[in-house]
Design a protein around this motif. Structure first.
Motif, PDB file in Angstrom:
ATOM      1  N   LEU A   1       0.853  -1.244  -0.039  1.00 42.56           N
ATOM      2  CA  LEU A   1      -0.027  -0.105  -0.011  1.00 42.56           C
ATOM      3  C   LEU A   1       0.662   1.369   0.125  1.00 42.56           C
ATOM      4  O   LEU A   1       0.252   2.404  -0.035  1.00 42.56           O
ATOM      5  N   VAL A   2       1.882   1.235   0.188  1.00 42.30           N
ATOM      6  CA  VAL A   2       3.025   2.287   0.305  1.00 42.30           C
ATOM      7  C   VAL A   2       3.852   2.821  -0.967  1.00 42.30           C
ATOM      8  O   VAL A   2       4.842   3.751  -0.811  1.00 42.30           O
ATOM      9  N   SER A   3       3.527   2.335  -1.918  1.00 48.62           N
ATOM     10  CA  SER A   3       3.967   2.867  -3.230  1.00 48.62           C
ATOM     11  C   SER A   3       3.546   4.234  -3.525  1.00 48.62           C
ATOM     12  O   SER A   3       4.275   5.010  -4.058  1.00 48.62           O
ATOM     13  N   ARG A   4       2.350   4.484  -3.282  1.00 51.83           N
ATOM     14  CA  ARG A   4       1.733   5.789  -3.361  1.00 51.83           C
ATOM     15  C   ARG A   4       1.214   6.098  -1.808  1.00 51.83           C
ATOM     16  O   ARG A   4       0.209   5.636  -1.471  1.00 51.83           O
ATOM     17  N   THR A   5       2.116   6.970  -1.133  1.00 55.27           N
ATOM     18  CA  THR A   5       1.435   7.304   0.388  1.00 55.27           C
ATOM     19  C   THR A   5       1.912   8.591   0.670  1.00 55.27           C
ATOM     20  O   THR A   5       2.825   9.266  -0.068  1.00 55.27           O
ATOM     21  N   ALA A   6       1.165   9.276   1.692  1.00 51.68           N
ATOM     22  CA  ALA A   6       1.560  10.572   2.273  1.00 51.68           C
ATOM     23  C   ALA A   6       2.588  10.434   3.546  1.00 51.68           C
ATOM     24  O   ALA A   6       3.354  11.253   3.935  1.00 51.68           O
ATOM     25  N   LEU A   7       2.927   9.139   3.795  1.00 51.73           N
ATOM     26  CA  LEU A   7       3.917   8.903   4.684  1.00 51.73           C
ATOM     27  C   LEU A   7       5.304   9.325   4.455  1.00 51.73           C
ATOM     28  O   LEU A   7       5.463   9.056   3.007  1.00 51.73           O
ATOM     29  N   ASP A   8       6.222   9.610   5.045  1.00 51.76           N
ATOM     30  CA  ASP A   8       7.478  10.053   4.731  1.00 51.76           C
ATOM     31  C   ASP A   8       8.172   8.700   4.411  1.00 51.76           C
ATOM     32  O   ASP A   8       7.942   7.627   5.260  1.00 51.76           O
ATOM     33  N   ARG A   9       9.100   8.880   3.746  1.00 47.62           N
ATOM     34  CA  ARG A   9      10.026   7.585   3.351  1.00 47.62           C
ATOM     35  C   ARG A   9      10.670   7.002   4.548  1.00 47.62           C
ATOM     36  O   ARG A   9      10.840   5.644   4.710  1.00 47.62           O
ATOM     37  N   ALA A  10      11.062   7.666   5.374  1.00 53.35           N
ATOM     38  CA  ALA A  10      11.932   7.348   6.668  1.00 53.35           C
ATOM     39  C   ALA A  10      11.129   6.425   7.672  1.00 53.35           C
ATOM     40  O   ALA A  10      11.150   5.335   8.087  1.00 53.35           O
ATOM     41  N   THR A  11       9.665   7.060   7.712  1.00 60.11           N
ATOM     42  CA  THR A  11       8.794   6.251   8.467  1.00 60.11           C
ATOM     43  C   THR A  11       8.476   4.903   7.864  1.00 60.11           C
ATOM     44  O   THR A  11       8.301   3.744   8.467  1.00 60.11           O
ATOM     45  N   VAL A  12       8.380   4.842   6.610  1.00 58.67           N
ATOM     46  CA  VAL A  12       7.926   3.629   5.712  1.00 58.67           C
ATOM     47  C   VAL A  12       8.839   2.745   5.954  1.00 58.67           C
ATOM     48  O   VAL A  12       8.784   1.528   6.414  1.00 58.67           O
ATOM     49  N   GLU A  13      10.161   2.918   5.824  1.00 59.90           N
ATOM     50  CA  GLU A  13      11.135   2.090   5.917  1.00 59.90           C
ATOM     51  C   GLU A  13      11.554   1.547   7.193  1.00 59.90           C
ATOM     52  O   GLU A  13      11.891   0.385   7.552  1.00 59.90           O
TER      53      GLU A  13
END
Length: 493
Positions: free
Chosen positions: A361-373
């Motif tokens: 779900l996070v290929s398109r997201t408003a979350l910042d990349r550091a949080t996703v990783e």
């Protein structure tokens, strides 16, 4: 009681009665046969269509409309005419943060990949509200996966603007719920609070927000951020409304409204925490005004309700950070995946897997990349780091209760936010006192500074929600000028 509402919205830019009407007001209007549930529901829908996406800086508070809302309203009107009332919310519309399951509308958690994700169940809190006669009107925008508490931005709806100044943040993560109520799109809303995500958006919308004790409310049917801290809570216009709504969303198990009314504030002792003001970055005239307004409200509270004020120097910023610790947020990705795997749902076109996971779900997201990783890299549960964080959090909860008991303090009162809303940020001052311990907290608006609302939060020990609500009602009673949002249609910035 507000004056009777016209069934048709005026085009004036004056504050609409719909922006000031409480649940109690609407119940009176239906009981007196002045308006029907269908008229009320249709007017709210018309206001959403007219104002939520209008202008160069739209509010963006609403995600999905329940297409069956009018049908449900007509059914409640039919039942009323037949003398069959389901409960205190009979015919009252409400809105739901889009991470809370409500059958009939998508549960997106603010994520574009979940735009067509439709659980076939109601979360228990929604099921109880429907049983009391309430009508789900729409879902509201949120910080994606409820992660950020200082703004509301999602990949599915964009950014929710502050209704008092659309150049400013509405706070988060329940910013859509608070703005929807302030705009007169619904009389009350459900939000979720993991670390100030109900009380923060409430203060920046000039509303009352109630985060109940963690153990008091079911978290089933809610897309989680951290089950150790997530709590569903209402955002409304009065302490009475949120206490009643919270009672009903928990099936009446707690009788918070009745016990709040039966609590005599004169028998209580409160500690006024001023250290959150130290977090104010701008210590000029602006911060002096905020401190003066809070001090004035506190003085009126002690005088008018004869509540004893005491000092509690032990509970300073260092104590709050070192002892009252959070969950570590190590359980977000695992909890989201578990929810999606276990919740019965159907999907619309474009979803190629029966149970998408967070990684999908996070290929398109408003979350910042550091949080996703960071979330993707987290170890599966259970793991030692999360267990240690949970143990420390439980110890902090016991420490808060022990401190209040030892010092004979019933409630804490402190500024909800250390500053007014700004462009890009509208935060909280000391939300961790409550969210990191499972304690109940109630935000109450006390006025405006520079046209933007400020408020005080009342917190009690876990399980003593009625004390927090009782003192919050006392705060509400001493506020001289009610906080009203600007009228829509041209005079909001």
């Amino acid at each position: 009681m507000n004056p009777p509402l016209a069934a048709q919205e005026s085009t004036t830019v004056e504050i609409s009665p719909w922006q000031a009407s409480t649940v109690a007001d609407l119940r009176h209007l239906m009981n007196e046969e002045i308006l029907t549930s269908e008229q009320i529901t249709q007017t709210y829908l018309d206001r959403i269509q007219r104002y939520d996406s209008a202008g160069p800086r739209p509010l963006n508070s609403i995600v999905d409309i329940d297409s069956a809302a009018i049908e449900h309203a007509r059914a409640r009107d039919h039942e009323r005419r037949a003398g069959r009332l389901r409960g205190p919310l009979h015919g009252i519309p409400f809105v739901v943060k889009t991470n809370i399951c409500a059958a009939g509308v998508p549960t997106t958690a603010g994520n574009l990949g979940l735009a067509t994700y439709r659980p076939s169940i109601d979360a228990p809190v929604v099921r109880e509200l429907r049983a009391a006669g309430g009508i789900v009107l729409a879902t509201t925008n949120m910080s994606e996966f409820a992660w950020h508490g200082t703004f509301t931005t999602s990949s599915i709806r964009g950014t929710t603007a502050n209704i008092f100044d659309t150049a400013c943040s509405a706070g988060g993560s329940s910013g859509g719920s608070s703005v929807a109520v302030a705009a007169g799109f619904a009389p009350i809303a459900l939000g979720t609070d993991s670390c100030g995500s109900v009380v923060g958006p409430a203060v920046h919308a000039g509303l009352v927000g109630f985060r109940p004790s963690s153990a008091a409310v079911s978290g089933a049917g809610v897309v989680p951020l951290s089950p150790a801290q997530d709590v569903v809570g209402p955002i409304g216009r009065t302490v009475q409304d949120v206490a009643e709504f919270a009672d009903l969303m928990t099936g009446g198990r707690h009788a918070w409204l009745a016990t709040t009314r039966a609590t005599e504030p004169a028998h209580l002792r409160f500690a006024y925490l001023t250290w959150p003001f130290d977090a104010i970055a701008d210590r000029g005239e602006h911060s002096a005004q905020l401190r003066a307004l809070a001090d004035e409200t506190i003085a009126a509270l002690a005088r008018d309700f004869r509540i004893t004020r005491t000092e509690l120097p032990e509970l300073d910023a260092d104590y709050a950070c070192d002892v009252l610790t959070d969950s570590g947020w190590t359980d977000a990705r695992a909890s989201i995946d578990l929810f999606l795997a276990r919740t019965p749902a159907r999907y619309g076109p474009g979803v190629n897997t029966p149970h998408p996971a967070f990684a999908d779900l996070v290929s398109r997201t408003a979350l910042d990349r550091a949080t996703v990783e960071r979330w993707l890299a987290a170890n599966p549960l259970p793991n030692a780091a999360h267990d240690a964080a949970a143990a420390k959090q439980r110890a902090g909860s016991r420490a808060l209760t022990d401190l209040l008991t030892r010092r004979g303090v019933d409630v804490l009162v402190y500024p909800t936010a250390a500053d007014t809303a700004r462009p890009g940020r509208a935060g909280t001052a000391a939300a961790g006192i409550s969210s990191n311990t499972g304690a109940p907290s109630v935000q109450v608006p006390i006025g405006t500074i520079g046209g933007l609302p400020v408020g005080l939060t009342v917190t009690a020990a876990p399980g003593r929600d009625h004390l927090a609500l009782a003192v919050a009602a006392a705060v509400e009673a001493v506020v001289v000028e009610p906080v009203r949002p600007p009228g829509l249609g041209g005079n909001h910035k």
